[in-house]
Design a protein around this motif. Structure first.
Motif, mmCIF file in Angstrom:
data_model
loop_
_atom_site.group_PDB
_atom_site.id
_atom_site.type_symbol
_atom_site.label_atom_id
_atom_site.label_comp_id
_atom_site.label_asym_id
_atom_site.label_seq_id
_atom_site.Cartn_x
_atom_site.Cartn_y
_atom_site.Cartn_z
ATOM 1 N N ILE A 69 0.860 -1.184 0.000
ATOM 2 C CA ILE A 69 0.000 0.000 0.000
ATOM 3 C C ILE A 69 0.895 1.231 0.000
ATOM 4 C CG2 ILE A 69 -1.810 1.235 1.246
ATOM 5 C CD1 ILE A 69 -2.442 -1.503 2.623
ATOM 6 N N PRO A 70 0.804 2.118 -1.020
ATOM 7 C CA PRO A 70 1.714 3.262 -1.094
ATOM 8 C C PRO A 70 1.256 4.485 -0.304
ATOM 9 C CG PRO A 70 0.403 3.175 -3.057
ATOM 10 C CD PRO A 70 -0.002 1.985 -2.221
ATOM 11 N N HIS A 71 0.442 4.287 0.722
ATOM 12 C CA HIS A 71 -0.001 5.412 1.558
ATOM 13 C C HIS A 71 -0.271 4.895 2.964
ATOM 14 C CE1 HIS A 71 -4.128 3.877 1.358
ATOM 15 N NE2 HIS A 71 -3.926 3.704 0.057
ATOM 16 N N SER A 72 -0.386 5.798 3.902
ATOM 17 C CA SER A 72 -0.632 5.421 5.292
ATOM 18 C C SER A 72 -2.070 4.949 5.476
ATOM 19 C CB SER A 72 -0.370 6.627 6.205
ATOM 20 O OG SER A 72 -0.680 6.300 7.528
ATOM 21 N N ILE A 73 -2.264 3.956 6.328
ATOM 22 C CA ILE A 73 -3.613 3.474 6.648
ATOM 23 C C ILE A 73 -3.849 3.535 8.161
ATOM 24 C CG2 ILE A 73 -3.828 2.013 4.607
ATOM 25 C CD1 ILE A 73 -3.192 -0.403 6.452
ATOM 26 N N ASP A 74 -3.084 4.384 8.846
ATOM 27 C CA ASP A 74 -3.138 4.455 10.315
ATOM 28 C C ASP A 74 -4.545 4.662 10.861
ATOM 29 O OD1 ASP A 74 -0.455 4.027 10.509
ATOM 30 O OD2 ASP A 74 0.056 6.131 10.813
ATOM 31 N N LYS A 75 -5.314 5.518 10.258
ATOM 32 C CA LYS A 75 -6.634 5.851 10.800
ATOM 33 C C LYS A 75 -7.774 5.157 10.046
ATOM 34 C CE LYS A 75 -4.988 9.700 13.084
ATOM 35 N NZ LYS A 75 -4.721 9.663 14.412
ATOM 36 N N TYR A 76 -7.453 4.211 9.196
ATOM 37 C CA TYR A 76 -8.476 3.516 8.422
ATOM 38 C C TYR A 76 -9.249 2.550 9.307
ATOM 39 C CZ TYR A 76 -6.917 4.984 3.788
ATOM 40 O OH TYR A 76 -6.621 5.704 2.661
ATOM 41 N N GLN A 77 -10.547 2.531 9.128
ATOM 42 C CA GLN A 77 -11.389 1.573 9.836
ATOM 43 C C GLN A 77 -11.571 0.355 8.942
ATOM 44 O OE1 GLN A 77 -15.240 3.012 11.030
ATOM 45 N NE2 GLN A 77 -15.896 1.015 11.760
ATOM 46 N N ILE A 78 -11.085 -0.779 9.430
ATOM 47 C CA ILE A 78 -11.285 -2.051 8.735
ATOM 48 C C ILE A 78 -11.721 -3.040 9.799
ATOM 49 C CG2 ILE A 78 -10.271 -3.853 7.311
ATOM 50 C CD1 ILE A 78 -8.092 -1.848 6.522
ATOM 51 N N ASP A 79 -13.017 -3.269 9.872
ATOM 52 C CA ASP A 79 -13.556 -4.212 10.857
ATOM 53 C C ASP A 79 -14.786 -4.878 10.263
ATOM 54 O OD1 ASP A 79 -15.669 -2.337 11.166
ATOM 55 O OD2 ASP A 79 -14.687 -1.407 12.879
ATOM 56 N N MET A 80 -15.543 -5.577 11.088
ATOM 57 C CA MET A 80 -16.709 -6.316 10.598
ATOM 58 C C MET A 80 -17.764 -5.405 9.970
ATOM 59 S SD MET A 80 -16.242 -9.540 11.187
ATOM 60 C CE MET A 80 -17.810 -10.338 11.340
ATOM 61 N N LYS A 81 -17.808 -4.132 10.379
ATOM 62 C CA LYS A 81 -18.858 -3.237 9.904
ATOM 63 C C LYS A 81 -18.429 -2.336 8.751
ATOM 64 C CE LYS A 81 -21.037 -3.142 14.397
ATOM 65 N NZ LYS A 81 -21.486 -2.376 15.527
ATOM 66 N N ALA A 82 -17.144 -2.020 8.668
ATOM 67 C CA ALA A 82 -16.700 -1.060 7.662
ATOM 68 C C ALA A 82 -15.319 -1.422 7.138
ATOM 69 C CB ALA A 82 -16.663 0.345 8.267
ATOM 70 N N ASN A 83 -15.059 -1.001 5.894
ATOM 71 C CA ASN A 83 -13.752 -1.159 5.284
ATOM 72 C C ASN A 83 -13.500 0.089 4.445
ATOM 73 O OD1 ASN A 83 -11.596 -1.677 3.565
ATOM 74 N ND2 ASN A 83 -12.031 -3.864 3.518
ATOM 75 N N GLU A 84 -12.693 0.999 4.984
ATOM 76 C CA GLU A 84 -12.454 2.275 4.305
ATOM 77 C C GLU A 84 -11.647 2.135 3.023
ATOM 78 O OE1 GLU A 84 -11.584 5.853 6.517
ATOM 79 O OE2 GLU A 84 -12.206 4.835 8.357
#
Length: 148
Positions: A69-84
């Motif tokens: 991934i060529p960018h930061s994903i620090d604040k991305y929500q990836i869980d059962m309900k959402a995937n940014e």
């Protein structure tokens, strides 16, 4: 029978006192523990972020390697309900966002049938994909690319 019952009642307090004494004796030893980068674990270390986005993506080192991934994903929500990640990379949105589209394998169910939605087994992107970073190695790595 009473002496044995009394002895059993003393066992727990004696074990607790012995455990506390052992823990206190280990306090001095904890200062000798170091991290892989040599930092004391009790000291807050402020470091600059190791993430460095490159204009060009890193090359893959072996066939079928998941892209980095060529960018930061620090604040991305990836869980059962959402995937940014899907806000840009899902096939319906990738064109307008200028992002690479997910591989069609991400839209196959476990029986190999194509669907219009991301398969549940491919939902958690960071299970396979990681942000590319130009960070120093923590341990020696002797891996050689299969393309060399």
């Amino acid at each position: 029978m009473k002496p044995l019952a009394f002895l059993g009642a003393l066992t727990l307090p004696v074990a607790l006192v012995a455990g506390l004494a052992f823990a206190q004796s280990q306090v001095g030893t904890a200062a000798a523990v170091e991290s892989l980068r040599g930092a004391d674990p009790d000291v807050d270390v402020t470091t600059a972020p190791v993430f460095h986005q490159n204009k060009q993506r890193f090359v893959r080192n072996y066939r079928l390697q998941p892209p980095l991934i060529p960018h930061s994903i620090d604040k991305y929500q990836i869980d059962m309900k959402a995937n940014e990640c899907l806000a840009c990379h899902e096939w319906r949105k990738s064109g307008e966002r200028g992002a690479p589209t997910l591989s069609m394998t991400h839209y196959q169910d476990r029986d190999g049938l194509q669907t219009d939605t991301v398969a549940s087994r491919r939902w958690f992107c960071s299970q396979c994909h990681v942000p590319q970073a130009d960070a120093p190695a923590l341990v020696e790595n002797l891996f050689q690319s299969s393309g060399q």
